[in-house]
Scaffold this active site. Structure first.
Site, PDB file in Angstrom:
ATOM      1  N   ASP A  94       0.858  -1.196   0.000  1.00 36.66           N
ATOM      2  CA  ASP A  94       0.000   0.000   0.000  1.00 36.66           C
ATOM      3  C   ASP A  94       0.893   1.245   0.000  1.00 36.66           C
ATOM      4  O   ASP A  94       2.097   1.155   0.225  1.00 36.66           O
ATOM      5  CB  ASP A  94      -0.961  -0.018   1.222  1.00 36.66           C
ATOM      6  CG  ASP A  94      -0.240   0.070   2.568  1.00 36.66           C
ATOM      7  OD1 ASP A  94      -0.487  -0.783   3.439  1.00 36.66           O
ATOM      8  OD2 ASP A  94       0.592   0.996   2.735  1.00 36.66           O
ATOM      9  N   HIS A 109       8.467  -5.468  -1.250  1.00 37.51           N
ATOM     10  CA  HIS A 109       7.566  -6.394  -1.952  1.00 37.51           C
ATOM     11  C   HIS A 109       6.797  -5.718  -3.068  1.00 37.51           C
ATOM     12  O   HIS A 109       5.767  -6.223  -3.513  1.00 37.51           O
ATOM     13  CB  HIS A 109       6.594  -7.038  -0.952  1.00 37.51           C
ATOM     14  CG  HIS A 109       7.263  -8.011  -0.026  1.00 37.51           C
ATOM     15  ND1 HIS A 109       6.712  -8.392   1.166  1.00 37.51           N
ATOM     16  CD2 HIS A 109       8.440  -8.666  -0.130  1.00 37.51           C
ATOM     17  CE1 HIS A 109       7.529  -9.254   1.763  1.00 37.51           C
ATOM     18  NE2 HIS A 109       8.585  -9.428   0.998  1.00 37.51           N
ATOM     19  N   ASN A 202       3.743  -4.951  18.105  1.00 33.65           N
ATOM     20  CA  ASN A 202       2.767  -5.741  17.380  1.00 33.65           C
ATOM     21  C   ASN A 202       1.522  -5.937  18.246  1.00 33.65           C
ATOM     22  O   ASN A 202       1.545  -5.658  19.458  1.00 33.65           O
ATOM     23  CB  ASN A 202       3.399  -7.106  17.017  1.00 33.65           C
ATOM     24  CG  ASN A 202       2.771  -7.724  15.794  1.00 33.65           C
ATOM     25  OD1 ASN A 202       2.645  -7.101  14.746  1.00 33.65           O
ATOM     26  ND2 ASN A 202       2.332  -8.972  15.935  1.00 33.65           N
TER      27      ASN A 202
END
Ligand code: BV8
Length: 233
Positions: A94, A109, A202
């Site tokens: 994104d 990526h 996280n």
């Protein structure tokens, strides 16, 4: 941390979750209703290009409806104010880090908003549907454009730059990633080997949580601004 120190930050789908983008390994393990091997491998693209385009066209359209969240904005603040070296390596495809204003950033990526022509090998910005009849802006060939995204089994981008940054890091921070996918999941071990401090932020312990000196669990939108404020405060 003194302000000469060098920081490498790895982000994953969890940093974009509070913006409304789906993560990969939600409870059902499916990825927006698909198995990864059916939509994110070169073999899948050969087997069923229309399904793969449909999957990415839907995610590209969704991206236009969402916005960066407080975690993206906090990393941009760090990017702007941190006097030492800093690199944000995102696994995400994104553009929320960019839209939040981050500059010292790379997409290992690839990106949803880019295309790649398999005829002339050109890569280019792409917005809207790609479908399987899209024409390459370079050579005008139709039906040979794929998403400029690193699929499973393909080599991630800018690995030399990333390795060099990890070898030079004083602090490695992993944010919003499950630590399931390599080589990104191995970065913490390279950083540790070089003597960097390591921090995981996280929602829950990742698969590599044992490799982190410090771990903070909670929503990125809360924990990342807190950490950045501590660092810059
Ligand atoms: C390669 C683009 C070699 C697609 C992606 C060793 C062992 C086994 C297998 C391998 C291995 N080494 C390599 C492999 C193969 C494979 C791999 O790792 N497989 C895994 C499944 C075992 N790796 C590869 O194929 C890589 N290539 O190795 O090439 C090579 C060598 C030479 C020459 C040629 C080739 C390529 C991998 C890249 C694949 N592409 N993305 C797309 O996006 O459409 S990977 C995809 O999953 C994502 O991009 C992301 O990077 C990755 C991991 O997902 P996460 O970001 O971590 O997301 P996830 O949902 O898993 O986790 C989200 C986390 O956030 C969770 O922990 C959750 O708790 C947390 N969270 C949720 N909400 C919040 C939150 N945290 C904070 N706040 C919140 N609000």
């Amino acid at each position: 941390m003194n302000n000469r120190n060098n920081i490498v930050i790895l982000t994953g789908a969890g940093i974009s979750a509070e913006s409304g983008l789906a993560t990969f390994r939600a409870a059902d393990g499916l990825w927006e209703g698909h198995r990864v091997e059916n939509v994110a491998t070169p073999e899948a693209f050969v087997r069923d290009p229309a399904l793969v385009h449909q999957f990415y066209d839907a995610r590209r359209a969704r991206l236009a409806e969402v916005a960066p969240n407080a975690a993206h904005l906090a990393l941009t603040r760090l990017d702007v104010e941190w006097p030492g070296e800093l690199l944000i390596v995102t696994q995400n495809v994104d553009d929320l880090h960019e839209r939040a204003g981050a500059k010292r950033l790379l997409h290992m990526h690839g990106e949803l908003n880019r295309g790649w022509c398999l005829r002339c090998n050109e890569r280019f910005a792409w917005s809207g549907a790609m479908g399987d009849g899209a024409a390459c802006p370079g050579c005008d060939t139709r039906g040979m454009v794929r998403p400029d995204i690193v699929w499973f089994g393909e080599m991630p981008y800018e690995m030399e730059t990333i390795e060099a940054a990890l070898m030079n890091a004083d602090l490695f921070v992993s944010i919003g990633t499950s630590g399931a996918v390599y080589p990104a999941a191995g970065f913490v071990q390279t950083a540790r080997y070089r003597g960097a401090s390591t921090l995981e932020i996280n929602l829950e312990p990742s698969q590599g949580s044992i490799f982190f000196d410090e771990r903070r669990y909670g929503p990125a939108g809360v924990e990342v601004p807190k950490w950045v404020e501590e660092l810059l405060g």
